[in-house]
Design a protein around this motif. Structure first.
Motif, PDB file in Angstrom:
ATOM      1  N   THR A 107       0.829  -1.215   0.000  1.00 29.67           N
ATOM      2  CA  THR A 107       0.000   0.000   0.000  1.00 29.67           C
ATOM      3  C   THR A 107       0.857   1.255   0.000  1.00 29.67           C
ATOM      4  N   ARG A 121       2.581   1.872  -3.328  1.00 28.72           N
ATOM      5  CA  ARG A 121       1.658   2.480  -4.300  1.00 28.72           C
ATOM      6  C   ARG A 121       1.483   3.965  -4.025  1.00 28.72           C
ATOM      7  N   ASN A 133       2.469   7.171  -6.443  1.00 24.54           N
ATOM      8  CA  ASN A 133       1.444   8.131  -6.836  1.00 24.54           C
ATOM      9  C   ASN A 133       1.844   9.564  -6.496  1.00 24.54           C
ATOM     10  N   ALA A 186      -2.923   5.222  -7.000  1.00 24.00           N
ATOM     11  CA  ALA A 186      -2.500   4.760  -5.674  1.00 24.00           C
ATOM     12  C   ALA A 186      -3.192   3.473  -5.256  1.00 24.00           C
ATOM     13  N   CYS A 187      -4.210   3.056  -5.975  1.00 31.43           N
ATOM     14  CA  CYS A 187      -4.907   1.817  -5.638  1.00 31.43           C
ATOM     15  C   CYS A 187      -5.513   1.229  -6.907  1.00 31.43           C
ATOM     16  N   LEU A 233       1.047  -2.244 -11.535  1.00 33.13           N
ATOM     17  CA  LEU A 233       1.402  -1.649 -10.249  1.00 33.13           C
ATOM     18  C   LEU A 233       1.096  -2.604  -9.097  1.00 33.13           C
ATOM     19  N   ALA A 234      -0.099  -3.184  -9.118  1.00 34.21           N
ATOM     20  CA  ALA A 234      -0.462  -4.134  -8.074  1.00 34.21           C
ATOM     21  C   ALA A 234       0.498  -5.314  -8.059  1.00 34.21           C
ATOM     22  N   CYS A 244       4.124  -4.159  -6.773  1.00 34.75           N
ATOM     23  CA  CYS A 244       4.244  -3.846  -5.343  1.00 34.75           C
ATOM     24  C   CYS A 244       3.960  -5.067  -4.474  1.00 34.75           C
TER      25      CYS A 244
END
Length: 249
Positions: free
Chosen positions: A151, A154, A158, A166-167, A182-183, A186
């Motif tokens: 989290t 991310r 961002n 960011a999510c 991205l997910a 990370c």
């Protein structure tokens, strides 16, 4: 009135009553980031006999919660990291520099391990930070690692590059769009650190440790770590054990 255990983290306050057998009862988690302390206070029990508090958050928030608790508690007891707890021995030269949440999670994981002939354990907490702590079969803490959680990774990206969200997104091995990439990157970084730590621990100990996974961000990693023992209440469990023998000042 009852005795309560409270775990104040960087984003949530977890709270549970202590049962007659000394174990933590059903817990609730209250988001506090951006929340007004009065609104948070309204969701706490109006009276408590004793509040046992573990806190790793900033001083202002901790003091604010202590003020709230002082108005409704007969006694407040702050948990602190100790050099020894039973056969658990902390590796840090200055134990006060080890977060009390890590210490309490190790207490609880060690208690679980005692039911399986004191197997070695690797305790992984996933909150704002991702923490890892290795304990051998004799209870010696061999040290740990700290990294940003997925989290926080991310959020940091961002802040630097606004077009990187960011999510959102899902973990896949090779993503074909940016949110999934991205997910995957990370979460994959966190998985890589955990798996490297498991491998290093196995080489050092000659046997693979049991992996205990806890924390608000652990749910995201849980399905990707099938060997992990999901223990979301590990800090509260350790705090309940600490409270059982804590003496009034």
């Amino acid at each position: 009135m009852q005795r309560w255990v409270l775990d104040l983290g960087n984003t949530r306050l977890k709270i549970a009553p202590l049962q007659a057998n000394g174990e933590a009862g059903e817990s609730i988690a209250l988001e506090h980031r951006g929340a007004d302390m009065a609104a948070l206070a309204a969701r706490l029990p109006p009276e408590m006999e004793v509040a046992y508090l573990a806190s790793v958050t900033d001083e202002a928030l901790r003091v604010g919660l202590l003020d709230v608790l002082a108005a409704r508690c007969q006694r407040i007891s702050l948990a602190r990291t100790q050099r020894r707890w039973g056969d658990l021995r902390i590796a840090y030269a200055d134990p006060a520099r080890l977060g009390v949440d890590r210490f309490l999670a190790m207490i609880a994981a060690r208690a679980h391990a005692a039911r399986v002939e004191h197997e070695p354990v690797l305790v992984c907490g996933v909150g704002t930070a991702l923490t890892l702590d290795l304990i051998d079969a004799q209870g010696q803490h061999l040290g740990g690692r700290i990294a940003p959680s997925p989290t926080v990774m991310r959020q940091a990206l961002n802040r630097q590059v606004a077009q990187l969200p960011a999510c959102g997104g899902s973990y896949v091995e090779f993503a074909v769009d940016t949110p999934d990439a991205l997910a995957s990157g990370c979460v994959g970084a966190a998985l890589g650190l955990i798996q490297r730590s498991l491998a290093d621990a196995g080489s050092r100990l000659g046997t693979a440790p049991a992996l205990y996974l806890h924390g608000g961000g652990g749910e995201e990693l849980r399905s990707l770590l099938p060997q992990a023992r999901w223990s979301p209440r590990l800090v509260l469990e350790g705090l309940a054990q600490w409270a059982a023998i804590e003496k009034p000042a």
